[in-house]
Design an enzyme around this catalytic site. Structure first.
Site, short mmCIF file in Angstrom:
data_model
loop_
_atom_site.label_atom_id
_atom_site.label_comp_id
_atom_site.label_asym_id
_atom_site.label_seq_id
_atom_site.Cartn_x
_atom_site.Cartn_y
_atom_site.Cartn_z
N THR A 92 0.86 -1.20 0.00
CA THR A 92 0.00 0.00 0.00
C THR A 92 0.90 1.24 0.00
OG1 THR A 92 -0.12 -0.17 2.42
CG2 THR A 92 -1.98 -1.03 1.17
N LYS A 221 -3.09 0.97 14.30
CA LYS A 221 -1.82 0.73 13.62
C LYS A 221 -1.18 2.05 13.22
CE LYS A 221 1.44 -1.04 11.09
NZ LYS A 221 2.69 -1.45 11.68
N LEU A 222 -1.97 2.93 12.58
CA LEU A 222 -1.44 4.24 12.18
C LEU A 222 -1.00 5.03 13.42
CD1 LEU A 222 -3.98 5.47 9.45
CD2 LEU A 222 -1.86 4.23 9.13
N CYS A 277 7.23 2.09 7.07
CA CYS A 277 5.96 2.40 7.73
C CYS A 277 5.82 3.81 8.31
CB CYS A 277 5.70 1.39 8.85
SG CYS A 277 5.30 -0.23 8.21
#
Length: 467
Positions: A92, A221-222, A277
């Site tokens: 992504t 998660k973010l 990430c």
């Protein structure tokens, strides 16, 4: 009664899907796990002795279960048809063009994977979103799947974000702080959630398996990555003050970290954070905040990324200024190219920015990293799709096989990755073969500056004033 999972399929054999599903196969001998990818070369590597990913402990796990209950294949359709539960673990990346370019996640791969599941499924499936995605992605996945369901086939969507740190991913999977599973809070959604809980419960204590609603799981998660990156940018901001005042950032970080409310983790100043990430997830959060009409929130998180860029530029300026305001044709040894130690991953590595800036200033850059391939380094430093400048790069960049080779006749050494082997180098030998004055710039705070000064080096360290 939760559905019993007997066959798992994972779409995507990358950094997340590969290790995660290998560990599931390792811990759940009663479950067949098939990892699929359309990339022939990647699947061939997973089936060889040379795995496509370097991660301590991964090879032992793969070699032990491969061919027993762990399989790697390009036969996507067959794997999807047979699976009870499907992990969607595709890339992504941040969008490069169009609406939200530079911030929003490109969900094209997630959408095509979801459509493929909908097209080929002949029985009900639990579909688990594993890729790091912006909040409410499951909503669009659900829309696609529900439009293709009927009374014989139903799709349940779960969110199960990964919290892996590269270099320690296998240990993170074997002994997780928590496993987070988000699902719709309907009878069917809770049943699907329980089915995945039972998979992880083969080895994870139940009190570490957290079940939430879908949106909480996606946002967690973010949020986790944003909070970790924020700590790094906070300590890096303080490192700039330390350099200007004579304070020592390691001492400041230690003093703050002893406060039990703060704790010591992620308080190590450096030339900047990298990895696949942190930046991607914060930019996602920025874009999400703007879409929700929360500009102040967006600006707050954007500053974490801006400060990270500032830290890299500040470090480059310090190198140039110290080397008498010019590095034209000077040899600069770059030690480390991965974004952190114990991984071969270079995504968003600070070393890329530094090297590009040094090349722009016409320096001769000599790079050594124990795990990153020559091809990967040139790929990161070139601009594929824009202009192919590889030929020019090769006149400016040399990839070496050791730190000693990189530092031969060098004017300066720059530490960009905290590999343990760099602490053990024979710096007297290195000093003897460098141009004088010999400079070392420690961008990772791993070297004994006093010892190096006694040898004769001029040492410059992040977060400490020049002596």
């Amino acid at each position: 009664m939760a559905t019993q999972v007997k066959k798992i399929c994972c779409l995507g054999a990358g950094y997340v899907g590969g290790p995660t599903c290998a560990v599931i196969a390792y811990k759940c001998h009663d479950i067949d796990v098939t990892i699929v990818d359309l990339n022939d070369a990647r699947i061939a590597a997973w089936n060889s002795d040379q795995l496509p990913i370097y991660e301590p402990g991964l090879d032992k796990i793969v070699f032990e279960r491969r061919g027993k209950n762990l399989f790697f294949t390009t036969e996507v359709e067959q794997a999807v048809i047979e699976a009870d539960l499907i992990f969607v673990s595709v890339n992504t990346p941040t969008k490069k063009s169009g609406l939200g370019a530079g911030f929003a996640a490109d969900l094209a791969y997630v959408e095509s994977a979801t459509r493929q599941i909908a097209d080929v499924a002949k029985s009900s499936k639990i579909v688990v979103e594993k890729s790091t995605v912006p909040c409410r992605t499951a909503e669009s996945m659900r829309t696609i799947l529900e439009a293709n369901s009927n009374e014989n086939i139903r799709f349940d969507i779960l969110s199960n974000p990964e919290f892996l740190a590269e270099g320690t991913a296998i240990n993170d999977l074997l002994n997780p702080d928590r496993v987070l599973i988000g699902g719709l809070q309907t009878e069917e959604g809770i049943r699907a959630q329980q089915a995945l809980v039972e998979v992880y419960a083969h080895w994870v204590p139940k009190d570490r398996i957290i079940t939430t609603n879908l949106w909480s799981s996606e946002l967690s998660k973010l949020a986790a990555n944003a909070l970790l990156a924020q700590r790094i940018s906070s300590i890096n901001a303080l490192s700039a003050i330390c350099e200007a005042t004579g304070a020592d950032i390691d001492e400041v970080a230690y003093a703050c970290g002893r406060d039990s409310r703060i704790g010591p983790k992620f308080l190590k100043a450096s030339v900047g954070f990298g990895g696949s990430c942190f930046q991607k997830d914060i930019l996602n959060l920025v874009y999400l905040s703007e879409q929700l009409n929360l500009p102040e929130v967006a600006a707050y998180w954007k500053q974490v990324v801006d400060l990270n860029e500032y830290q890299k530029k500040r470090f480059v300026s310090r190198v140039i200024k110290t080397l008498f305001n010019t590095i034209t044709n000077k040899k600069i040894a770059i030690l480390g190219f991965a974004f952190k130690k114990d991984t071969g991953d270079t995504r968003e590595s600070a070393a890329i920015t530094l090297c590009k800036d040094f090349i722009q200033e016409n320096a001769k850059v000599r790079i050594y990293d124990p795990k990153v391939s020559v091809e990967q380094i040139f790929l990161d430093l070139s601009e594929p799709g824009v202009v192919d400048n590889t030929k020019y790069l090769k006149t400016r960049v040399t990839i070496t096989k050791s730190a000693y080779e990189a530092s031969e006749d060098a004017d300066a050494i720059v530490i960009t990755t905290e590999w343990d082997e760099f602490k053990e180098l024979d710096f007297q030998k290195i000093y003897d073969q460098m141009h004088k004055p010999a400079f070392i710039f420690d961008g990772r705070l791993i070297l004994d500056a006093e010892k190096l000064r006694n040898i004769g080096f001029r040492v410059h360290t992040i977060g400490r004033a020049e002596i």
